[in-house]
Design an enzyme around this catalytic site. Structure first.
Site, mmCIF file in Angstrom:
data_model
loop_
_atom_site.group_PDB
_atom_site.id
_atom_site.type_symbol
_atom_site.label_atom_id
_atom_site.label_comp_id
_atom_site.label_asym_id
_atom_site.label_seq_id
_atom_site.Cartn_x
_atom_site.Cartn_y
_atom_site.Cartn_z
ATOM 1 N N ASP A 1 0.809 -1.223 0.000
ATOM 2 C CA ASP A 1 0.000 0.000 0.000
ATOM 3 C C ASP A 1 0.838 1.268 0.000
ATOM 4 O O ASP A 1 2.060 1.238 0.189
ATOM 5 C CB ASP A 1 -0.958 0.002 1.208
ATOM 6 C CG ASP A 1 -0.344 -0.585 2.476
ATOM 7 O OD1 ASP A 1 0.890 -0.583 2.586
ATOM 8 O OD2 ASP A 1 -1.104 -1.033 3.350
ATOM 9 N N ASN B 1 -7.534 -2.953 14.323
ATOM 10 C CA ASN B 1 -8.910 -3.299 13.952
ATOM 11 C C ASN B 1 -8.992 -4.528 13.039
ATOM 12 O O ASN B 1 -10.036 -4.814 12.479
ATOM 13 C CB ASN B 1 -9.588 -2.091 13.278
ATOM 14 C CG ASN B 1 -8.925 -1.703 11.961
ATOM 15 O OD1 ASN B 1 -8.012 -2.378 11.483
ATOM 16 N ND2 ASN B 1 -9.386 -0.610 11.358
ATOM 17 N N HIS C 1 -7.312 -4.972 10.176
ATOM 18 C CA HIS C 1 -7.086 -4.763 8.741
ATOM 19 C C HIS C 1 -5.799 -5.448 8.288
ATOM 20 O O HIS C 1 -4.882 -5.651 9.074
ATOM 21 C CB HIS C 1 -7.107 -3.272 8.362
ATOM 22 C CG HIS C 1 -5.927 -2.464 8.778
ATOM 23 N ND1 HIS C 1 -6.007 -1.112 9.046
ATOM 24 C CD2 HIS C 1 -4.612 -2.771 8.981
ATOM 25 C CE1 HIS C 1 -4.821 -0.655 9.370
ATOM 26 N NE2 HIS C 1 -3.957 -1.639 9.344
ATOM 27 N N GLU D 1 -9.874 -2.190 5.300
ATOM 28 C CA GLU D 1 -10.460 -1.878 6.601
ATOM 29 C C GLU D 1 -11.757 -2.659 6.812
ATOM 30 O O GLU D 1 -12.460 -2.977 5.846
ATOM 31 C CB GLU D 1 -10.788 -0.375 6.655
ATOM 32 C CG GLU D 1 -9.587 0.542 6.435
ATOM 33 C CD GLU D 1 -8.739 0.726 7.695
ATOM 34 O OE1 GLU D 1 -8.603 -0.229 8.490
ATOM 35 O OE2 GLU D 1 -8.208 1.825 7.884
HETATM 36 C C1 F6R Z 1 1.376 -1.589 6.103
HETATM 37 C C2 F6R Z 1 0.053 -2.189 6.191
HETATM 38 C C3 F6R Z 1 -0.736 -2.191 7.448
HETATM 39 C C4 F6R Z 1 0.106 -2.468 8.704
HETATM 40 C C5 F6R Z 1 -0.763 -2.411 9.950
HETATM 41 C C6 F6R Z 1 0.052 -2.594 11.211
HETATM 42 O O1 F6R Z 1 1.914 -1.728 4.821
HETATM 43 O O2 F6R Z 1 -0.421 -2.649 5.220
HETATM 44 O O3 F6R Z 1 -1.743 -3.161 7.358
HETATM 45 O O4 F6R Z 1 0.710 -3.726 8.576
HETATM 46 O O5 F6R Z 1 -1.438 -1.200 10.013
HETATM 47 O O6 F6R Z 1 0.924 -1.515 11.353
HETATM 48 P P1 F6R Z 1 2.052 -1.505 12.462
HETATM 49 O O7 F6R Z 1 3.026 -2.577 12.087
HETATM 50 O O8 F6R Z 1 2.681 -0.134 12.358
HETATM 51 O O9 F6R Z 1 1.386 -1.778 13.755
#
Ligand code: F6R
Length: 241
Positions: free
Chosen positions: A67, A136, A138, A143
């Site tokens: 992303d 959450n 995702h 989401e």
């Molecule tokens: C990042 C991504 C997100 C993160 C998630 C956890 O490329 O796709 O899904 O993996 O938000 O983020 P952290 O590791 O910062 O807790």
């Protein structure tokens, strides 16, 4: 779904790097799916160490990132282009032409999203996808919602994600509200998936995921229960809360 519990974040990162290395040794021209955020930083540091100390070779590796935020420049330290360059790519012998991060500034973004999925297919599909997980539930920026996108798409970030990611920005108003993300279908097409989760804040999502009895678009990671080859590595805090 295989679940591995490690003592702490350092052990989790080492274990993840061992698995990535094992797959890289099996296939020199492996296609890796990569994540950003806090969680994979230790994994990337360990891969860099393996490259420097053990000669782990990235010269034939291709990468696709999950992303990118819409609306920030790529020289902004919060962009995922910047993150990948500085936390991994510039420290290893990967060919920059083989590294793909969604171009969220593309002129025709909807077309570009289709093109991103097509490019992944053209490169033979993702062999090993690294994932983090949102508080959450995702994965990527897919989401919780009534419906999830199958292919790479433009998405709105939820309040929960904006809040969680505001820790990287000077103020919450600076967190982009939209992003481009690989869809659930793009992720599920990966041959092998490695999901990492560290810390208490991930416990609720991890608990539901590894209970393993329900899939719901309200917990996007639960769709992974339908995939034949998923390994989840968690630390004690994410596992026990
Ligand atoms: C990042 C991504 C997100 C993160 C998630 C956890 O490329 O796709 O899904 O993996 O938000 O983020 P952290 O590791 O910062 O807790």
């Amino acid at each position: 779904m295989k679940v591995i519990v490690e003592k702490d974040y350092a052990a989790l990162s080492k274990k993840a790097a061992e698995i990535v290395k094992e797959e890289m040794l099996k296939k020199k021209d492996i296609v890796l799916g990569l994540a950003t955020g806090s969680t994979p930083l230790g994994l990337y540091q360990e891969l860099i160490r393996m490259h420097k100390d053990e000669g782990l070779d990235f010269s034939e590796v291709t990468t696709f990132n999950l992303d990118e935020y819409i609306g920030i420049d790529y020289d902004n330290p919060n962009s995922y282009h910047y993150y990948m360059k500085n936390n991994l790519f510039k420290h290893i012998n990967i060919d920059a032409n083989n590294t793909f991060v969604p171009d969220a500034n593309a002129k025709d973004l909807e077309d570009y999203c289709k093109e991103y999925d097509r490019l992944i297919e053209e490169k033979g599909g993702i062999d090993l996808q690294i994932l983090g997980i949102g508080v959450n539930g995702h994965i990527g920026f897919n989401e919780p919602d009534e419906e999830l996108n199958v292919g790479t798409s433009i998405v709105n970030l939820t309040e929960s994600t904006i809040q969680a990611n505001s820790r990287f920005f000077d103020s919450i108003d600076q967190v982009p509200k939209k992003a481009v993300t690989m869809g659930i279908g793009s992720i599920m097409k990966a041959k092998k998936i490695l999901l990492l989760a560290s810390g208490k804040s991930k416990h609720e999502a991890i608990k539901k995921l590894i209970k393993g009895d329900k899939v719901t678009t309200q917990l996007p990671a639960s769709l992974l229960l339908l995939h034949p080859d998923v390994t989840v590595i968690v630390d004690e805090e994410a596992y026990r809360g």
